[in-house]
Design a protein around this motif. Structure first.
Motif, PDB file in Angstrom:
ATOM      1  N   LEU A 178      -8.269  -3.637   5.811  1.00 19.26           N
ATOM      2  CA  LEU A 178      -7.005  -3.806   5.222  1.00 19.26           C
ATOM      3  C   LEU A 178      -6.135  -2.839   5.303  1.00 19.26           C
ATOM      4  CD1 LEU A 178      -8.392  -6.128   2.397  1.00 19.26           C
ATOM      5  CD2 LEU A 178      -7.604  -6.692   4.327  1.00 19.26           C
ATOM      6  N   GLU A 223      -8.290  -5.818  -7.931  1.00 20.13           N
ATOM      7  CA  GLU A 223      -8.465  -6.743  -7.075  1.00 20.13           C
ATOM      8  C   GLU A 223      -8.507  -6.336  -5.532  1.00 20.13           C
ATOM      9  OE1 GLU A 223      -7.167 -10.711  -6.946  1.00 20.13           O
ATOM     10  OE2 GLU A 223      -7.776 -11.190  -8.990  1.00 20.13           O
ATOM     11  N   LYS A 238       0.827   2.545  -6.981  1.00 17.63           N
ATOM     12  CA  LYS A 238       0.274   1.890  -8.089  1.00 17.63           C
ATOM     13  C   LYS A 238      -0.732   2.382  -8.891  1.00 17.63           C
ATOM     14  CE  LYS A 238      -1.144  -1.514  -5.870  1.00 17.63           C
ATOM     15  NZ  LYS A 238      -2.730  -1.553  -5.992  1.00 17.63           N
ATOM     16  N   SER A 247      -0.518 -10.989  -4.766  1.00 17.50           N
ATOM     17  CA  SER A 247      -0.827 -10.376  -3.524  1.00 17.50           C
ATOM     18  C   SER A 247      -1.259 -11.215  -2.608  1.00 17.50           C
ATOM     19  CB  SER A 247      -2.148  -9.416  -3.833  1.00 17.50           C
ATOM     20  OG  SER A 247      -1.735  -8.143  -4.311  1.00 17.50           O
ATOM     21  N   THR A 248      -2.015 -12.557  -3.127  1.00 19.74           N
ATOM     22  CA  THR A 248      -2.523 -13.383  -1.977  1.00 19.74           C
ATOM     23  C   THR A 248      -0.998 -14.264  -1.608  1.00 19.74           C
ATOM     24  OG1 THR A 248      -4.458 -13.661  -3.291  1.00 19.74           O
ATOM     25  CG2 THR A 248      -3.755 -15.439  -1.800  1.00 19.74           C
ATOM     26  N   ARG A 290      -3.354  -5.658  -8.667  1.00 20.00           N
ATOM     27  CA  ARG A 290      -3.195  -6.892  -8.001  1.00 20.00           C
ATOM     28  C   ARG A 290      -3.761  -7.912  -8.559  1.00 20.00           C
ATOM     29  NH1 ARG A 290      -0.864  -5.160  -3.404  1.00 20.00           N
ATOM     30  NH2 ARG A 290      -1.425  -3.186  -2.491  1.00 20.00           N
ATOM     31  N   PHE A 335     -10.551 -13.660  -1.173  1.00 20.22           N
ATOM     32  CA  PHE A 335      -9.691 -13.171  -2.286  1.00 20.22           C
ATOM     33  C   PHE A 335      -9.895 -14.066  -3.552  1.00 20.22           C
ATOM     34  CE2 PHE A 335      -7.596 -10.248   0.954  1.00 20.22           C
ATOM     35  CZ  PHE A 335      -7.953  -9.088   0.412  1.00 20.22           C
ATOM     36  N   PHE A 369       0.557 -11.021   0.830  1.00 20.71           N
ATOM     37  CA  PHE A 369      -0.363 -10.658   2.013  1.00 20.71           C
ATOM     38  C   PHE A 369      -0.758 -12.067   2.918  1.00 20.71           C
ATOM     39  CE2 PHE A 369      -0.928  -6.108   1.566  1.00 20.71           C
ATOM     40  CZ  PHE A 369      -0.255  -5.814   0.284  1.00 20.71           C
ATOM     41  N   GLN A 370      -1.282 -12.971   2.253  1.00 22.20           N
ATOM     42  CA  GLN A 370      -1.772 -14.018   3.094  1.00 22.20           C
ATOM     43  C   GLN A 370      -0.861 -14.892   3.424  1.00 22.20           C
ATOM     44  OE1 GLN A 370      -3.983 -12.495   0.510  1.00 22.20           O
ATOM     45  NE2 GLN A 370      -4.693 -11.538   2.520  1.00 22.20           N
ATOM     46  N   LYS A 385     -13.161  -5.370   3.080  1.00 22.62           N
ATOM     47  CA  LYS A 385     -12.688  -4.225   3.535  1.00 22.62           C
ATOM     48  C   LYS A 385     -13.553  -3.703   4.608  1.00 22.62           C
ATOM     49  CE  LYS A 385     -10.456  -1.329   0.327  1.00 22.62           C
ATOM     50  NZ  LYS A 385      -8.904  -1.534   0.016  1.00 22.62           N
ATOM     51  N   GLU A 419       1.141  -1.251  -0.034  1.00 19.85           N
ATOM     52  CA  GLU A 419      -0.107  -0.118  -0.013  1.00 19.85           C
ATOM     53  C   GLU A 419       0.814   1.305  -0.112  1.00 19.85           C
ATOM     54  OE1 GLU A 419      -3.514   0.612   0.629  1.00 19.85           O
ATOM     55  OE2 GLU A 419      -4.055  -1.539   1.227  1.00 19.85           O
ATOM     56  N   ARG A 430     -11.363 -13.549  -7.246  1.00 23.51           N
ATOM     57  CA  ARG A 430     -10.262 -13.624  -8.334  1.00 23.51           C
ATOM     58  C   ARG A 430     -10.950 -14.798  -9.437  1.00 23.51           C
ATOM     59  NH1 ARG A 430      -5.655 -14.433  -5.640  1.00 23.51           N
ATOM     60  NH2 ARG A 430      -5.808 -12.163  -5.367  1.00 23.51           N
ATOM     61  N   ARG A 487     -15.244  -7.670  -2.142  1.00 26.29           N
ATOM     62  CA  ARG A 487     -14.479  -6.369  -1.708  1.00 26.29           C
ATOM     63  C   ARG A 487     -15.041  -5.762  -0.605  1.00 26.29           C
ATOM     64  NH1 ARG A 487     -10.341  -3.278  -4.276  1.00 26.29           N
ATOM     65  NH2 ARG A 487     -10.252  -1.291  -3.425  1.00 26.29           N
TER      66      ARG A 487
HETATM   67  P1  TMP Z   1      -6.134  -1.773  -2.587  1.00 21.74           P
HETATM   68  O1  TMP Z   1      -7.169  -2.179  -3.735  1.00 21.74           O
HETATM   69  O2  TMP Z   1      -6.162  -0.549  -2.036  1.00 21.74           O
HETATM   70  O3  TMP Z   1      -4.761  -2.013  -3.130  1.00 21.74           O
HETATM   71  O4  TMP Z   1      -6.617  -2.748  -1.447  1.00 21.74           O
HETATM   72  C1  TMP Z   1      -6.526  -3.949  -1.291  1.00 21.74           C
HETATM   73  C2  TMP Z   1      -5.794  -4.243  -0.312  1.00 21.74           C
HETATM   74  O5  TMP Z   1      -5.955  -5.817  -0.420  1.00 21.74           O
HETATM   75  C3  TMP Z   1      -4.566  -4.312   0.062  1.00 21.74           C
HETATM   76  O6  TMP Z   1      -4.144  -4.003   1.331  1.00 21.74           O
HETATM   77  C4  TMP Z   1      -4.023  -5.569  -0.445  1.00 21.74           C
HETATM   78  C5  TMP Z   1      -4.960  -6.453   0.223  1.00 21.74           C
HETATM   79  N1  TMP Z   1      -4.923  -7.844  -0.531  1.00 21.74           N
HETATM   80  C6  TMP Z   1      -4.737  -9.031   0.031  1.00 21.74           C
HETATM   81  O7  TMP Z   1      -4.463  -9.101   1.160  1.00 21.74           O
HETATM   82  N2  TMP Z   1      -4.816 -10.213  -0.908  1.00 21.74           N
HETATM   83  C7  TMP Z   1      -5.139  -9.952  -2.131  1.00 21.74           C
HETATM   84  O8  TMP Z   1      -4.931 -11.092  -2.695  1.00 21.74           O
HETATM   85  C8  TMP Z   1      -5.406  -8.895  -2.895  1.00 21.74           C
HETATM   86  C9  TMP Z   1      -5.662  -9.033  -4.274  1.00 21.74           C
HETATM   87  C10 TMP Z   1      -5.379  -7.890  -2.079  1.00 21.74           C
END
Ligand code: TMP
Length: 217
Positions: free
Chosen positions: A162, A41, A18, A103-104, A99, A73, A107-108, A56, A14, A77, A52
């Motif tokens: 998030l 995404e 982007k 990202s998965t 994304r 997520f 982040f995960q 969120k 973040e 997708r 979403r």
């Molecule tokens: P954003 O649209 O502002 O980038 O926010 C999406 C948020 O979701 C960001 O914190 C990243 C998170 N995210 C995941 O944790 N896993 C995922 O697979 C995706 C696509 C986003």
């Protein structure tokens, strides 16, 4: 004969810039008369946008487990890939995603600590094994990315589960992307995003022209 569709994804912490860079890339590619779809995404389809919202903002999701988060997520997708991305690529169009499955992974998997084997399995299933042709990771010092993310204006009264992640989380995300770039150097490219918008965009253009030599310089 139609030219082959190209699938490009943008990734990063973040606050890495982007959205701005995607907007510039879209303008540039469309000025070259390419038919380009932009998707984000989680989201990008009516069902995905509902997911979403759950991920969120919806209060029922505030204490969801990381496993649930991973599957939501992936569900968003799976819909986006089958409803939008694969059909567009089949028609020979370009798709730019804000994304995707990386990202998965990061982040995960890296940051929330879910087992990478399971994350990879679910990712492969969700994307029908259609990986992006090129992934650009906007690489920024995690502390700087977090400071930029915290400075961004936010809609009043709308809590985002998030956002507001701590610095160690940002560090894990950043390390995760760097690991991916080492593991898959042909597909995943780190773009230095520490300079001005113009400097970052010119690095992106260089990388894209290298990957797709028919693009105008
Ligand atoms: P954003 O649209 O502002 O980038 O926010 C999406 C948020 O979701 C960001 O914190 C990243 C998170 N995210 C995941 O944790 N896993 C995922 O697979 C995706 C696509 C986003």
């Amino acid at each position: 004969m139609t030219s082959p569709g190209r699938f490009l994804t943008f990734e990063g912490c973040e606050g890495c810039g982007k959205s701005t860079q995607i907007a510039s890339t879209l303008t540039w590619l469309r000025s070259a008369k390419l038919n380009v779809h932009e998707v984000r995404e989680p989201g990008g389809t009516p069902l995905g946008e509902t997911i979403r919202q759950l991920l969120k903002h919806d209060p029922t999701g505030h204490s969801m487990r990381p496993e649930t988060e991973l599957l939501l997520f992936a569900a968003s997708r799976a819909e986006l890939v089958r409803q939008v991305i694969l059909p567009a690529l089949t028609r020979g169009e370009w798709v730019i995603a804000d994304r995707f499955h990386d990202s998965t992974t990061v982040f995960q998997g890296n940051a929330r600590g879910l087992p990478m084997e399971e994350v990879n399995f679910i990712n492969r299933f969700a994307i029908c094994r259609r990986e992006p042709d090129l992934t650009l990771v906007l690489d920024l010092d995690p502390a700087e990315a977090r400071a930029r993310a915290l400075r961004r204006p936010r809609p009043v009264g709308q809590k985002d589960r998030l956002e507001d992640l701590d610095l160690p989380f940002y560090q894990k995300v950043s390390d995760g992307y760097r690991t991916l770039a080492r593991q898959e150097p042909k597909r995943v490219k780190l773009i230095d995003a520490s300079g001005s918008r113009e400097e970052t965009f010119s690095r992106i253009q260089k990388e894209l022209c290298h990957a797709f030599p028919t693009l105008p310089r």
